[in-house]
Design a protein around this motif. Structure first.
Motif, mmCIF file in Angstrom:
data_model
loop_
_atom_site.group_PDB
_atom_site.id
_atom_site.type_symbol
_atom_site.label_atom_id
_atom_site.label_comp_id
_atom_site.label_asym_id
_atom_site.label_seq_id
_atom_site.Cartn_x
_atom_site.Cartn_y
_atom_site.Cartn_z
ATOM 1 N N TYR A 1 0.835 -1.194 0.000
ATOM 2 C CA TYR A 1 0.000 0.000 0.000
ATOM 3 C C TYR A 1 0.882 1.262 0.000
ATOM 4 O O TYR A 1 1.966 1.292 -0.574
ATOM 5 C CB TYR A 1 -0.928 -0.020 1.213
ATOM 6 C CG TYR A 1 -1.900 -1.168 1.193
ATOM 7 C CD1 TYR A 1 -3.083 -1.083 0.477
ATOM 8 C CD2 TYR A 1 -1.619 -2.355 1.880
ATOM 9 C CE1 TYR A 1 -3.979 -2.138 0.452
ATOM 10 C CE2 TYR A 1 -2.496 -3.410 1.846
ATOM 11 C CZ TYR A 1 -3.700 -3.301 1.125
ATOM 12 O OH TYR A 1 -4.571 -4.359 1.114
ATOM 13 N N ASP A 2 0.427 2.270 0.665
ATOM 14 C CA ASP A 2 1.077 3.573 0.725
ATOM 15 C C ASP A 2 2.556 3.436 1.104
ATOM 16 O O ASP A 2 2.901 2.797 2.081
ATOM 17 C CB ASP A 2 0.351 4.426 1.761
ATOM 18 C CG ASP A 2 0.747 5.880 1.679
ATOM 19 O OD1 ASP A 2 1.804 6.174 1.096
ATOM 20 O OD2 ASP A 2 -0.012 6.703 2.202
ATOM 21 N N CYS B 1 -6.894 6.341 14.630
ATOM 22 C CA CYS B 1 -6.029 5.720 13.624
ATOM 23 C C CYS B 1 -4.943 4.885 14.300
ATOM 24 O O CYS B 1 -4.596 5.092 15.458
ATOM 25 C CB CYS B 1 -5.389 6.779 12.738
ATOM 26 S SG CYS B 1 -6.567 7.694 11.732
ATOM 27 N N TYR C 1 -0.422 0.052 10.714
ATOM 28 C CA TYR C 1 -0.480 -1.386 10.460
ATOM 29 C C TYR C 1 0.742 -1.824 9.669
ATOM 30 O O TYR C 1 1.186 -1.132 8.746
ATOM 31 C CB TYR C 1 -1.739 -1.748 9.680
ATOM 32 C CG TYR C 1 -3.006 -1.753 10.509
ATOM 33 C CD1 TYR C 1 -3.590 -2.950 10.908
ATOM 34 C CD2 TYR C 1 -3.611 -0.565 10.894
ATOM 35 C CE1 TYR C 1 -4.747 -2.963 11.663
ATOM 36 C CE2 TYR C 1 -4.769 -0.561 11.653
ATOM 37 C CZ TYR C 1 -5.339 -1.768 12.040
ATOM 38 O OH TYR C 1 -6.476 -1.779 12.798
ATOM 39 N N GLU D 1 -1.350 -9.035 8.338
ATOM 40 C CA GLU D 1 -1.672 -7.669 8.735
ATOM 41 C C GLU D 1 -1.566 -7.598 10.242
ATOM 42 O O GLU D 1 -2.140 -8.420 10.947
ATOM 43 C CB GLU D 1 -3.072 -7.275 8.264
ATOM 44 C CG GLU D 1 -3.422 -5.825 8.567
ATOM 45 C CD GLU D 1 -4.755 -5.415 7.981
ATOM 46 O OE1 GLU D 1 -4.811 -5.193 6.755
ATOM 47 O OE2 GLU D 1 -5.742 -5.338 8.740
ATOM 48 N N CYS E 1 -1.683 -4.858 13.522
ATOM 49 C CA CYS E 1 -1.880 -3.549 14.125
ATOM 50 C C CYS E 1 -0.779 -3.331 15.160
ATOM 51 O O CYS E 1 -0.627 -4.116 16.100
ATOM 52 C CB CYS E 1 -3.256 -3.463 14.782
ATOM 53 S SG CYS E 1 -3.622 -1.858 15.531
ATOM 54 N N VAL F 1 1.024 0.999 6.947
ATOM 55 C CA VAL F 1 -0.149 1.705 6.456
ATOM 56 C C VAL F 1 -0.915 2.296 7.628
ATOM 57 O O VAL F 1 -1.137 1.625 8.642
ATOM 58 C CB VAL F 1 -1.077 0.749 5.667
ATOM 59 C CG1 VAL F 1 -2.242 1.505 5.048
ATOM 60 C CG2 VAL F 1 -0.283 0.008 4.609
ATOM 61 N N LYS G 1 -4.353 3.246 9.126
ATOM 62 C CA LYS G 1 -5.747 2.866 8.908
ATOM 63 C C LYS G 1 -6.571 3.211 10.143
ATOM 64 O O LYS G 1 -6.030 3.411 11.236
ATOM 65 C CB LYS G 1 -5.844 1.354 8.650
ATOM 66 C CG LYS G 1 -5.159 0.878 7.391
ATOM 67 C CD LYS G 1 -5.176 -0.640 7.277
ATOM 68 C CE LYS G 1 -6.571 -1.199 7.288
ATOM 69 N NZ LYS G 1 -6.593 -2.661 7.107
ATOM 70 N N LYS H 1 -8.846 2.311 13.242
ATOM 71 C CA LYS H 1 -8.959 1.165 14.127
ATOM 72 C C LYS H 1 -10.307 0.493 13.890
ATOM 73 O O LYS H 1 -11.273 1.143 13.486
ATOM 74 C CB LYS H 1 -8.841 1.605 15.587
ATOM 75 C CG LYS H 1 -7.478 2.171 15.950
ATOM 76 C CD LYS H 1 -7.446 2.619 17.398
ATOM 77 C CE LYS H 1 -6.093 3.208 17.759
ATOM 78 N NZ LYS H 1 -6.060 3.685 19.168
ATOM 79 N N SER I 1 -13.911 2.271 12.817
ATOM 80 C CA SER I 1 -14.562 2.037 11.531
ATOM 81 C C SER I 1 -15.976 1.531 11.690
ATOM 82 O O SER I 1 -16.804 1.672 10.805
ATOM 83 C CB SER I 1 -13.737 1.037 10.698
ATOM 84 O OG SER I 1 -13.667 -0.216 11.350
#
Length: 546
Positions: free
Chosen positions: A456-457, A502, A505, A513, A515, A535, A537, A539, A543
């Motif tokens: 990802y990013d 946030c 991750y 994945e 956290c 990344v 994201k 939590k 969400s």
């Protein structure tokens, strides 16, 4: 007159005895076959749960087996070999071909999670008189390997060391901080948690072998599910129905409502959980909840806390299968037979990891409530031992599993259950974490499987590379520590958290994945997984709008 058959009269007893002997031998042979089949089935199920069913499969591949086995410590691998030997013995009794030896399956050497030159692990030896009541909980070394070291130390002569007397109190247990932070159960992806469960089962079995704990799994018979919407319904079914109303819920909505009411109205009530409610009111309240709970027409205003507490205990007690599961209920009970506190906690930690997700989440919600009850001891007159003694029968005794205890043994079993319940309540924060040695094994398992994930990013990774390069050019300890601490990325200069909803991750590389804990040191994380991505994201709770 009929002539008597003198030959039959003479030989009938002899032939009758021979016939009975033949029948008895046949019965014994059938029983032995049944025992062998039963033992073989248990070992076969164990290998399947541990992810090693390919070892006894005709179409097994060496590569598949080697990936998992190469991550095991020596003691863990020996436990696997014992299960294979037992399975092989049962096959020989049934005249079936035996599986291959573990050593023939994989060629890479069995690794040790950590090499220890000095066998003295902090906290393994009983404390010296006058030492503070504090235990050190080591998670970098496999629990079974710690047991090996402890058993070796127990055989050595101890000088000026005295075992601490049991006074009924539980000491404070501290876990040394790891630079990769603490990993909690909810921090990992489902695929990695599956690997954690397989490895935890192997380590727990090895630990049971070392501590000589004989534990057998119960088999649950098929039971008719009652026509009820709340009571006597399997946890998985309850959650499936509740997730249609509230997606991603992890515990039954009814249990959430019950615990929420008790936290508001019950934790300060004197004798809560101990003082029984009125049976007539409890029956009417249950009927009302069964009929109207999901329609939202239930009013909690006039509900007595004692009646609600009785319904809570009844809900746990009437689950069609034990909350601690039929597979591991005996092992939970056997924890009381372990002498050392840390080894009890090792076993409980592994057992919590082995529970199915619905059971584990429900148990966690229950224990969090019980901990709040204990924290209000001055108001409700319910200390830890009282709460554990009252709640233990609801978890450790189940009508689907018939008890074979004699009247004299029931009291001892109840005390053991209460003691284990006490540990679950007291150390729940510690027990719901994944030990570092299991995280290391999962990472190695993923590396060996050559699993790759979508990246990802890249902004955070580029930042980390820059930090890593700068730290090599400028080995300033203070600067390095300040810039590589994850908490600093989410805080302002005053230490206030900038983005509380946030989290950072870790994705891909040798993990699915993950956290990250705010106390994670990013340089150490980068070194442990330099092919992964980081990344930002929301939590899970954020969400879901909780």
């Amino acid at each position: 007159m009929i002539k008597k058959n003198t030959w039959f009269e003479t030989n009938s007893d002899r032939y009758t005895n021979s016939y009975i002997t033949l029948l008895m031998s046949l019965c014994i042979h059938i029983c032995l076959l049944y025992v062998c089949d039963s033992e073989g089935e248990q070992e076969e199920q164990w290998l399947a749960d541990a992810g090693l069913s390919n070892l006894i499969s005709e179409d097994s591949e060496d590569v598949d087996n080697a990936v998992l086995l190469s991550t095991l410590t020596r003691t863990q691998a020996e436990a696997v070999q014992r299960r294979l030997d037992s399975y092989t013995l049962s096959l020989r009794k049934r005249n079936k071909p035996a599986p291959r030896d573990v050593r023939e399956v994989f060629k890479p050497p069995i690794t040790q999670v950590r090499t220890i030159s000095n066998p003295r692990i902090p906290g393994c030896v009983s404390e010296v008189r006058g030492a503070p009541k504090e235990e050190i909980f080591i998670t970098d070394v496999a629990y079974c390997e710690q047991a090996v070291i402890f058993l070796k130390q127990a055989k050595l002569p101890q000088i000026n060391v005295q075992r601490r007397k049991e006074d009924g109190t539980l000491p404070r247990v501290t876990c040394p901080k790891c630079r990769l932070g603490v990993t909690r159960i909810q921090d990992l992806s489902h695929s990695d948690m599956k690997k954690v469960r397989q490895l935890a089962l192997i380590d727990m079995t090895a630990l049971c072998d070392l501590l000589e704990l004989e534990v057998k799994r119960h088999k649950m018979g098929k039971r008719k599910i009652p026509e009820s919407s709340l009571y006597g319904v399997p946890l998985a079914t309850l959650l499936e129905n509740d997730q249609k109303i509230k997606p991603n819920t992890s515990t039954p909505l009814f249990l959430q409502a019950l615990l929420s009411f008790l936290e508001k109205k019950g934790v300060d009530s004197e004798g809560i959980l101990r003082v029984p409610g009125a049976q007539s009111r409890i029956k009417l309240l249950q009927q009302n909840l069964e009929t109207n709970f999901y329609s939202g027409q239930v009013s909690w205003d006039d509900v007595s806390p004692n009646d609600a507490a009785a319904l809570l205990k009844k809900f746990i007690r009437e689950l069609p299968a034990p909350l601690l599961t039929a597979e591991y209920l005996n092992t939970f009970s056997a924890v009381r037979d372990i002498t050392e506190l840390k080894q009890k906690l090792h076993m409980l930690n592994l057992l919590i990891l082995l529970l199915p997700e619905p059971n584990r989440n429900t148990l966690k919600a229950l224990l969090e409530f019980l901990s709040k009850v204990v924290s209000r001891e001055k108001r409700n007159r319910m200390n830890l031992w009282a709460v554990a003694t009252i709640m233990a029968p609801n978890l450790f005794l189940h009508k689907a599993i018939p008890s074979r205890l004699t009247e004299g043994a029931e009291k001892g079993h109840a005390e053991k259950a209460a003691d284990v319940m006490r540990l679950l309540i007291r150390y729940q924060d510690l027990l719901w974490t994944i030990p570092n040695f299991l995280m290391s094994q999962v990472r190695k398992l993923n590396e060996n499987s050559n699993r790759r994930y979508q990246f990802y990013d890249r902004r955070i990774k580029n930042l980390l590379r820059k930090i890593h390069t700068d730290s090599r050019d400028k080995p300033d300890k203070n600067t390095s520590e300040k810039m590589t601490h994850l908490r600093d990325l989410f805080s302002d200069r005053n230490g206030a958290v900038l983005y509380p909803d946030c989290a950072l991750y870790e994705v891909g590389g040798n993990i699915g994945e993950h956290c990250l804990d705010p106390d994670t040191h990013l340089l150490d994380l980068y070194n442990s997984n330099n092919s992964g991505e980081w990344v930002i994201k929301l939590k899970p709770n954020a969400s879901r709008g909780v």
